[in-house]
Design a protein around this motif. Structure first.
Motif, PDB file in Angstrom:
ATOM      1  N   PHE A  58       1.360   4.132  -4.653  1.00  0.00           N
ATOM      2  CA  PHE A  58       2.337   3.073  -4.905  1.00  0.00           C
ATOM      3  C   PHE A  58       3.546   3.623  -5.650  1.00  0.00           C
ATOM      4  O   PHE A  58       4.679   3.228  -5.397  1.00  0.00           O
ATOM      5  CB  PHE A  58       1.675   1.954  -5.720  1.00  0.00           C
ATOM      6  N   ILE A  59       3.308   4.552  -6.586  1.00  0.00           N
ATOM      7  CA  ILE A  59       4.374   5.221  -7.334  1.00  0.00           C
ATOM      8  C   ILE A  59       4.189   6.719  -7.177  1.00  0.00           C
ATOM      9  O   ILE A  59       3.068   7.225  -7.236  1.00  0.00           O
ATOM     10  CB  ILE A  59       4.349   4.828  -8.827  1.00  0.00           C
ATOM     11  N   ASP A  60       5.290   7.429  -6.948  1.00  0.00           N
ATOM     12  CA  ASP A  60       5.245   8.881  -6.787  1.00  0.00           C
ATOM     13  C   ASP A  60       4.847   9.519  -8.116  1.00  0.00           C
ATOM     14  O   ASP A  60       5.581   9.447  -9.103  1.00  0.00           O
ATOM     15  CB  ASP A  60       6.620   9.389  -6.336  1.00  0.00           C
ATOM     16  N   ARG A  98      -2.728  -8.686  -0.923  1.00  0.00           N
ATOM     17  CA  ARG A  98      -2.650  -7.331  -1.453  1.00  0.00           C
ATOM     18  C   ARG A  98      -2.953  -6.322  -0.345  1.00  0.00           C
ATOM     19  O   ARG A  98      -3.822  -6.549   0.504  1.00  0.00           O
ATOM     20  CB  ARG A  98      -3.573  -7.114  -2.647  1.00  0.00           C
ATOM     21  N   GLN A  99      -2.197  -5.224  -0.356  1.00  0.00           N
ATOM     22  CA  GLN A  99      -2.454  -4.121   0.540  1.00  0.00           C
ATOM     23  C   GLN A  99      -3.316  -3.082  -0.169  1.00  0.00           C
ATOM     24  O   GLN A  99      -3.407  -3.081  -1.399  1.00  0.00           O
ATOM     25  CB  GLN A  99      -1.130  -3.507   1.011  1.00  0.00           C
ATOM     26  N   PRO A 159      -1.619  -1.295  -6.685  1.00  0.00           N
ATOM     27  CA  PRO A 159      -2.446  -1.108  -7.879  1.00  0.00           C
ATOM     28  C   PRO A 159      -3.586  -2.119  -7.879  1.00  0.00           C
ATOM     29  O   PRO A 159      -3.433  -3.255  -7.416  1.00  0.00           O
ATOM     30  CB  PRO A 159      -1.470  -1.382  -9.036  1.00  0.00           C
ATOM     31  N   GLU A 160      -4.724  -1.703  -8.385  1.00  0.00           N
ATOM     32  CA  GLU A 160      -5.897  -2.570  -8.385  1.00  0.00           C
ATOM     33  C   GLU A 160      -5.590  -3.900  -9.055  1.00  0.00           C
ATOM     34  O   GLU A 160      -4.997  -3.944 -10.131  1.00  0.00           O
ATOM     35  CB  GLU A 160      -7.055  -1.875  -9.095  1.00  0.00           C
ATOM     36  N   LYS A 161      -5.973  -4.988  -8.403  1.00  0.00           N
ATOM     37  CA  LYS A 161      -5.861  -6.367  -8.889  1.00  0.00           C
ATOM     38  C   LYS A 161      -4.442  -6.938  -8.829  1.00  0.00           C
ATOM     39  O   LYS A 161      -4.194  -8.024  -9.331  1.00  0.00           O
ATOM     40  CB  LYS A 161      -6.421  -6.509 -10.314  1.00  0.00           C
ATOM     41  N   ALA A 193       0.751 -10.097 -11.112  1.00  0.00           N
ATOM     42  CA  ALA A 193       1.849 -10.122 -10.150  1.00  0.00           C
ATOM     43  C   ALA A 193       2.639  -8.822 -10.232  1.00  0.00           C
ATOM     44  O   ALA A 193       2.486  -8.052 -11.181  1.00  0.00           O
ATOM     45  CB  ALA A 193       2.758 -11.317 -10.444  1.00  0.00           C
ATOM     46  N   PRO A 194       3.505  -8.554  -9.257  1.00  0.00           N
ATOM     47  CA  PRO A 194       4.328  -7.347  -9.295  1.00  0.00           C
ATOM     48  C   PRO A 194       5.230  -7.301 -10.525  1.00  0.00           C
ATOM     49  O   PRO A 194       5.540  -8.329 -11.144  1.00  0.00           O
ATOM     50  CB  PRO A 194       5.148  -7.443  -8.012  1.00  0.00           C
ATOM     51  N   ASN A 195       5.663  -6.102 -10.853  1.00  0.00           N
ATOM     52  CA  ASN A 195       6.583  -5.873 -11.958  1.00  0.00           C
ATOM     53  C   ASN A 195       7.896  -6.619 -11.722  1.00  0.00           C
ATOM     54  O   ASN A 195       8.295  -6.840 -10.576  1.00  0.00           O
ATOM     55  CB  ASN A 195       6.833  -4.362 -12.075  1.00  0.00           C
TER      56      ASN A 195
END
Length: 323
Positions: free
Chosen positions: A106-108, A205-206, A210-212, A305-307
């Motif tokens: 999800f993040i490099d 969620r894909q 990140p988990e959850k 939820a997302p950032n």
């Protein structure tokens, strides 16, 4: 609250893009010679930053940026109150990685360094935005640079005849000297939607999330369809839910690698979820109370939820504020 009042991640670019100067090679050269000329620098899709004590700076004096190594692409981004700003792309081999790229992450998480330049740091743009490590305007400029430099890195050859193309117009077009075709940078539209039914919203969620973490459904707009049609198609394909009314809320530049997110609200016409397990790991309806707990980080199952840098967060918060 109107769409223009919403805080959107990677937005807020205030540069004058100077598009009227892009065909004037002499004036472009003069801009590059200005003492105030600066540049943002990328290598392996990450910005190269200057460490100034405890803070980071994205802008380098243009001569020093050019001296970092061979330059694969140089683009005029525009001009701010200080002077012109360019974007430079270094070859991949200019940086050394301590860990390989995980394309599914999800993040490099790579740690990159420029050998012999300990004062320079290389960070993932999404992480910089999450941590608010730079001013909002600089994050937006980096987003612009990342998208256009990705284009140059991946479109060096003419798709019509295969010949090597040339960067022209300040980096905003590539011309083919062999077949005289012209090629322009592309921005890929993505529909992202807050699907609601009364006091419930649909989130999924894909597997690489990140988990959850749960987010809004999203998908690329295809040729020959409107944004509204793309919303209805994607929700039906991914969750089996029929959608009626669709309303635009806001948009977001998303430089991963070069998209524009079209944020919408969508009214559900059905409730039974038939999930596409190739696209989603999970999809469910959440009550307004659950969604509020997720965005506030107090869900009893640890779901979140997302950032705030993501427009999915903006859409969820916008819906909750209507309560």
């Amino acid at each position: 609250m109107s769409a223009c009042d919403l805080a959107i991640g990677f937005a807020g670019n205030t540069l004058d893009r100077l598009s009227e100067l892009r065909e004037d090679a002499a004036r472009l050269a003069k801009l590059a010679l200005a003492p105030q000329a600066r540049a943002v620098v990328f290598v392996q899709s990450m910005p190269v930053l200057r460490a100034e004590g405890e803070t980071l700076a994205a802008l380098h004096p243009l001569p020093k940026a050019r001296a970092l190594g061979s330059i694969l692409a140089e683009v005029l981004l525009g001009r701010d109150a200080t002077g012109p700003i360019f974007a430079l792309l270094l070859p991949d081999e200019a940086a050394q990685a301590e860990a390989p790229l995980d394309a599914a992450a999800f993040i490099d998480q790579r740690r990159l360094v420029l050998p012999g330049r300990p004062e320079l740091q290389i960070h993932d743009l999404r992480s910089l935005a999450n941590k608010q490590a730079l001013p909002r305007e600089e994050i937006a400029v980096l987003a612009q640079a990342k998208s256009i430099l990705h284009y140059h890195a991946h479109h060096r050859f003419c798709p019509r005849c295969g010949a090597l193309t040339l960067s022209v117009h300040g980096g905003w077009r590539r011309d083919c000297p062999a077949c005289d075709s012209r090629h322009f940078p592309r921005t890929d539209p993505v529909a992202i939607m807050m699907v609601t039914d009364g006091d419930f919203c649909l989130l999924g969620r894909q597997m690489h999330f990140p988990e959850k973490m749960y987010s809004c459904l999203a998908g690329f707009v295809e040729g020959g369809e409107t944004f509204e049609e793309a919303v209805r198609r994607e929700v039906k394909e991914e969750a089996g839910i029929l959608v009626g009314a669709v309303r635009y809320v806001a948009s977001q530049p998303w430089p991963f690698p070069a998209s524009i997110m079209i944020g919408c609200e969508a009214r559900a016409l059905s409730r039974e979820i038939v999930m596409d397990r190739e696209e989603l790991e999970d999809c469910r309806w959440f009550s307004r109370a659950e969604a509020r707990a997720m965005i506030e980080g107090r869900h009893d199952q640890g779901l979140f939820a997302p950032n705030p840098i993501a427009i999915a967060h903006t859409l969820l918060a916008h819906w909750l504020r209507k309560d």
